[in-house]
Each structure stands twice: as structure tokens, then as C-alpha cells.
Design an enzyme around this catalytic site. Sequence first.
Site, mmCIF file in Angstrom:
data_model
loop_
_atom_site.group_PDB
_atom_site.id
_atom_site.type_symbol
_atom_site.label_atom_id
_atom_site.label_comp_id
_atom_site.label_asym_id
_atom_site.label_seq_id
_atom_site.Cartn_x
_atom_site.Cartn_y
_atom_site.Cartn_z
ATOM 1 N NE ARG A 1 -6.929 -0.791 6.211
ATOM 2 C CZ ARG A 1 -6.651 -2.028 6.578
ATOM 3 N NH1 ARG A 1 -6.116 -2.276 7.759
ATOM 4 N NH2 ARG A 1 -6.939 -3.040 5.783
ATOM 5 N NE ARG B 1 -8.161 -6.970 2.876
ATOM 6 C CZ ARG B 1 -6.950 -6.884 3.407
ATOM 7 N NH1 ARG B 1 -6.805 -6.540 4.662
ATOM 8 N NH2 ARG B 1 -5.871 -7.119 2.699
ATOM 9 N NE ARG C 1 -3.475 -2.185 2.784
ATOM 10 C CZ ARG C 1 -3.682 -2.844 3.918
ATOM 11 N NH1 ARG C 1 -3.124 -2.449 5.038
ATOM 12 N NH2 ARG C 1 -4.474 -3.896 3.924
HETATM 13 N N1 ATP Z 1 -10.783 1.935 18.374
HETATM 14 C C1 ATP Z 1 -10.844 2.473 17.157
HETATM 15 N N2 ATP Z 1 -11.820 3.343 16.878
HETATM 16 C C2 ATP Z 1 -11.923 3.888 15.647
HETATM 17 N N3 ATP Z 1 -11.091 3.619 14.629
HETATM 18 C C3 ATP Z 1 -10.106 2.737 14.853
HETATM 19 C C4 ATP Z 1 -9.917 2.119 16.122
HETATM 20 N N4 ATP Z 1 -8.875 1.318 16.035
HETATM 21 C C5 ATP Z 1 -8.399 1.404 14.788
HETATM 22 N N5 ATP Z 1 -9.129 2.257 14.077
HETATM 23 C C6 ATP Z 1 -8.962 2.601 12.638
HETATM 24 O O1 ATP Z 1 -9.449 1.461 11.906
HETATM 25 C C7 ATP Z 1 -8.719 1.306 10.703
HETATM 26 C C8 ATP Z 1 -8.195 -0.124 10.648
HETATM 27 O O2 ATP Z 1 -7.215 -0.291 11.642
HETATM 28 P P1 ATP Z 1 -5.963 -1.180 11.424
HETATM 29 O O3 ATP Z 1 -5.370 -0.914 10.077
HETATM 30 O O4 ATP Z 1 -5.098 -1.024 12.598
HETATM 31 O O5 ATP Z 1 -6.655 -2.603 11.413
HETATM 32 P P2 ATP Z 1 -6.027 -4.030 11.287
HETATM 33 O O6 ATP Z 1 -6.764 -4.896 12.223
HETATM 34 O O7 ATP Z 1 -4.573 -3.942 11.489
HETATM 35 O O8 ATP Z 1 -6.344 -4.418 9.802
HETATM 36 P P3 ATP Z 1 -5.626 -5.492 8.848
HETATM 37 O O9 ATP Z 1 -5.826 -6.787 9.476
HETATM 38 O O10 ATP Z 1 -6.328 -5.353 7.552
HETATM 39 O O11 ATP Z 1 -4.203 -5.112 8.763
HETATM 40 C C9 ATP Z 1 -7.634 2.354 10.729
HETATM 41 O O12 ATP Z 1 -7.987 3.406 9.884
HETATM 42 C C10 ATP Z 1 -7.555 2.806 12.191
HETATM 43 O O13 ATP Z 1 -7.132 4.115 12.308
HETATM 44 N N1 LIG Z 2 -1.245 -16.118 8.813
HETATM 45 C C1 LIG Z 2 -0.711 -14.917 8.665
HETATM 46 N N2 LIG Z 2 -1.499 -13.839 8.563
HETATM 47 C C2 LIG Z 2 -0.924 -12.639 8.454
HETATM 48 C C3 LIG Z 2 0.447 -12.479 8.408
HETATM 49 N N3 LIG Z 2 0.725 -11.163 8.268
HETATM 50 C C4 LIG Z 2 -0.449 -10.542 8.245
HETATM 51 N N4 LIG Z 2 -1.442 -11.412 8.360
HETATM 52 C C5 LIG Z 2 -2.870 -11.149 8.389
HETATM 53 O O1 LIG Z 2 -3.319 -10.878 7.107
HETATM 54 C C6 LIG Z 2 -4.476 -10.070 7.195
HETATM 55 C C7 LIG Z 2 -4.423 -9.000 6.175
HETATM 56 O O2 LIG Z 2 -3.374 -8.129 6.396
HETATM 57 P P1 LIG Z 2 -3.224 -6.799 5.483
HETATM 58 O O3 LIG Z 2 -1.936 -6.187 5.912
HETATM 59 O O4 LIG Z 2 -3.223 -7.242 4.069
HETATM 60 O O5 LIG Z 2 -4.409 -5.949 5.812
HETATM 61 C C8 LIG Z 2 -4.514 -9.555 8.637
HETATM 62 O O6 LIG Z 2 -5.538 -10.251 9.304
HETATM 63 C C9 LIG Z 2 -3.208 -9.946 9.194
HETATM 64 O O7 LIG Z 2 -3.327 -10.264 10.561
HETATM 65 C C10 LIG Z 2 1.255 -13.636 8.509
HETATM 66 O O8 LIG Z 2 2.486 -13.609 8.492
HETATM 67 N N5 LIG Z 2 0.630 -14.822 8.625
#
Ligand code: ATP
Ligand SMILES: Nc1nc2c(ncn2[C@@H]2O[C@H](COP(=O)(O)O)[C@@H](O)[C@H]2O)c(=O)[nH]1
Length: 503
Positions: free
Chosen positions: A381, A392, A288
Site C-alpha cells: 500500500r 501496525r 494520506r
Molecule cells: N484480497 C486482497 N488481495 C490482495 N490485495 C488486497 C486484497 N484486499 C485488499 N488488498 C490491498 O491491500 C491493501 C490494504 O487494503 P486496505 O487499505 O483496504 O486495508 P485496511 O484493512 O482498510 O487497512 P487500514 O486498517 O490500515 O485502513 C490495499 O493496497 C488493497 O488494495
Molecule cells: N476505534 C476506532 N478505530 C478506527 C476508527 N477509524 C478507523 N479506525 C481504525 O484505525 C485503524 C487505522 O486506520 P488508518 O486509516 O490509519 O489505516 C484501522 O484499523 C481502522 O479500522 C474509529 O473511528 N474508531
Amino acid sequence: MLEKHEIKEWFRHTYITCLEEQAQRRSEAKKKSYKAAAASTSTPSPPPPHQIPPPIRSSPLLHRLRRPPPASDPLLLGVSILGRVSVSWGRRRSGHREGIKKLRIAVGQRDASALTTAHFMGEEAPEFRVESVALESKDCLQNAIDIGDKTYVISRSDDPKSSITIKILDKLTRTWVVPTVLGAPPNPTSSHSVVLVNNEKILIIEKGVPLKDSIWFLEVDTPFVKQQSKIKGTVVVAWSKGVIGEGQKPVVISGPSGVGKGTLIAKLMKEYPSKFGFSVSHTTRAPREKEIDGVHYHFTERSKIEEEISEGKFLEFAHVHGNVYGTSIEAVESVTDEGKRCILDIDVQGARSVRASSLEAIFIFVCPPSFEELEKRLRARGTETEEQIQKRLRNARAELDQSNSPGLFDHLLVNDDLEACYENLKKLLSLYDDHEDSNDSFIKDGKETACYSILSKTNSEILLQSETNEAEKGTTNLLSLDLSSLSGGAPGRTRGLKISPVN
Ligand SMILES: Nc1ncnc2c1ncn2[C@@H]1O[C@H](COP(=O)(O)OP(=O)(O)OP(=O)(O)O)[C@@H](O)[C@H]1O
Ligand SMILES: Nc1nc2c(ncn2[C@@H]2O[C@H](COP(=O)(O)O)[C@@H](O)[C@H]2O)c(=O)[nH]1
């Protein structure tokens, strides 16, 4: 004059031939006993165990070493063998000792015999048996370790850049096997010493590196190795680095896409940069905007990650939202090696795989306050297309369903208010013991290179002796390596080693 490497070659050949002959004698003796048993009963059936003759425990090495070496000229003399030796002496075997011993083969004139002697308590032993043999010289080292019907030959070539190679002699079929070697081997060093820990693993002590980096295990028959052998259909062995103390358990954070895992982890890393380290996953998805290769992910090709998975480099991997994601062993262990607690952000399939692996971790599932809120965050996001968002969200339902699978997650955190959720995460992590192992404090920060060799071994303790005068440097000459509480192992680290100085 024979060159040193020719002597080594000759010795290796002689030793291996001994093993082969011994294996053949054993298998012939076995066959005879089977025949005898079959002849004495009307229905041919294998003999009960007590009818199988015991393994021949002669002194093949000594016997064979008295043979002339394949030389055409006078030979040089003096090659050291480091071996675990069982020695009996006196006509009626009045004495018997076992231990790690340095023997010396002195090779004389063209048809003179090679001479090997073993001394214990000042007395020369007329009869002895060598279980593990290392041939040491300035430029090469080769060890042979017997486990059951197999001899594992661990060689380090003369080239300091090339790493250790493993060959296995099957003594029953008298064939050599080059196994599939999984895991990262020790970095090349000039020499090492080796001892059998148990029938599952061999301990290797590397010399000339800091002590904390010197302890390695070659797994030859652990559950992981057996499982990988089955999957690959080949003979497998696996490297695992020894870690002094337990370290802190890694933390696995899972939850549906968009719930806020990355946000929570980023806050933790920002507040405690020296305490936590992020396991940088591999993925086949495209980066991204603002994502940096090697920081957020290792972005990779599908064929490359598949190849590395098949080479055993991954702790877990999963097909997530149409792409491959995986955690390499290196990603986790490089964080641990820095003395930090490792945080993994992986999906539920990945969490399941880690749970089933030898890595002991804490598993946390992050839930959204509602499905609608999750969808809102994912859309806000703005990193996915509508089609990807739909995919997703579908996967999110399945992941939420699995969040309370018995025995999978240790804790559930609801990420409603971000700050409140973050506080709960911190509380939860500090619940776990943060103590550092005290018994290894005297070597923990030691950057000095160590030069220890294995002196003796019991079931749970190995004594290491310094080859340099460590006392002069203010360190210890004799160390006890306690193996009684080992945990983990390949494909990751072997933890729980305890080291203490011996007075
Ligand atoms: N408690 C919250 N309240 C509102 N917005 C939130 C909160 N926590 C996270 N966000 C927002 O939600 C969006 C998704 O968060 P984040 O990218 O951390 O999710 P993720 O679980 O890591 O997703 P992925 O698994 O796709 O990587 C972001 O834009 C973030 O700023
Ligand atoms: N099994 C695994 N899942 C992973 C790993 N790294 C990330 N993730 C999961 O993928 C989704 C999507 O991530 P995104 O960055 O494309 O939004 C998210 O649920 C991550 O937790 C891995 O090494 N192994």
C-alpha cells in the site's frame, strides 16, 4: 401593566416556591417521624418504611396561585398553562380524573388573586394537583416535570436561535443544579410539548418540524446517564432523538490494518450508494495523499477530539497505532437519518466499545489468509513508514488474537480472494432483515411540518393531537405513539417508535 414575561416569571417563581415549600414540609415531616421512631426505641435506627409519612399531596399550585402577583399596576390577563393534572371534585371527592389539560390563569387588578380553574366533563374542580406545568405564550415556553425529589425545568428562550436549556431543582436540598447536557438537542423551534415517559426519561414533541424529526427524549436517569454522571462527577442529562421504526442495524467492520476493510467497504458503497452510508471517523493522524477531510476522515487536533469526547459527542474512541480515532454519534446517526445502513470501519477496541453501547449493530471481523500476506499488503500500500508498519504489524497480532473473543464478533470473513470475500460479505448482509416498517409508512416521507401536542398518556402509548386542522390536509388529527418496544437511546437514537393514526 405587567408584561407577559413578567407574568411568566411570577408564575414560574410561584410554582417553584410551591415545590420548595412542599419539599421542606416533606423533609420536616420525615425528620419528625425519624425523631418519633428514635424516641420509641432504645437504639436509634431509621424507621421502617411504613412509619415515614406519605408525601403531601395537597394542591400547592392552586393554593399559591391565589396569592397576589407582584404587580404594582393592573395586570394583563390570560396565560395558558399546559399541565398533567390530577383533579378531584365534589365535597366528598366524588370524582377523580387525570389527564393533560390546558388551564388558564387570569390575573386581575393589582391585589386581586390569580385565578386558576380546571374543568373536567364540564364541572369545575375545586381541588387539583399539577404534576407537570408548561407555561406557554407566543414567545417563550417553560415546562416543569417532577421526578422523585427533583423538578426538571425545560426552558426555551425567546431567541429562536438558542436551544433548550435544562435546570434541575433538588426539592430536598432546595438547590438548583445546571446539569451537563450530553448529545445534540433538538433544533430550535417555536414550541414543544412535554410528558414524563417513566422515571428515566421525558418525551418532548417539537412543533413546526416534520413529524419524523419532532420526537425527542431527554434522558435523566438511564444507565447511560448514570454512567456518565459517575465519570464526570456532575449531574448529567442526555438528548436522544426518537426514530420511527427500527431502521437497519449498522455494520461494524474490524480487522488488522492492511487486511482490506477499506477496499471491501469501498466496493459496497460503489455498488449500493443509496443503501449504505459510511461513518466518517475522526482521527488525529495526518491525511494520506488523496485522502479528503470530511470524506475519508474528519482530520482533527488531539485537544479538540479530547474535548469533544468529554462532551459526550463520541460513540467510541480508541488510541490506535499512536493516534486517536473515534466515531462521533453524529457520524453514525447522520447516515441513519438519511435512511441508509451505516458501515463503521473501526479497530477491535472500538468494536468492543460499540458492543457495550446502546447501538445494536452487526459485528464482522476480517482476517488475512496469513500474516505474511498481511505484511505484504501493508507494504504494497506504501502509505506508512517502516516504523509505522512494524507498529501496525505488532498490533495486528493482538487484534487477531481477539477476533474470537466470546460475544464480540458475529461473523469472521477471510479476505483471501477479494471478489470471493466481497460476495461473502454481501451474502452475510442480506441475511439480515431488510424490511421497512410498514406501520409508519404514512409519515415516512412526510416533509410537511407537523403541529402535534400531547393529549394523553398510558404506560406504553401516547396520544398526539394535531393543533392544526390536519384533516383538511388529508392527514390525521389524532396519532398514537407506541412506546412499548423502544431500544437504543443516548448517546445515539431511541429506536422502535411506532406511530399509527387513530380513527
Ligand atoms: N484480497 C486482497 N488481495 C490482495 N490485495 C488486497 C486484497 N484486499 C485488499 N488488498 C490491498 O491491500 C491493501 C490494504 O487494503 P486496505 O487499505 O483496504 O486495508 P485496511 O484493512 O482498510 O487497512 P487500514 O486498517 O490500515 O485502513 C490495499 O493496497 C488493497 O488494495
Ligand atoms: N476505534 C476506532 N478505530 C478506527 C476508527 N477509524 C478507523 N479506525 C481504525 O484505525 C485503524 C487505522 O486506520 P488508518 O486509516 O490509519 O489505516 C484501522 O484499523 C481502522 O479500522 C474509529 O473511528 N474508531
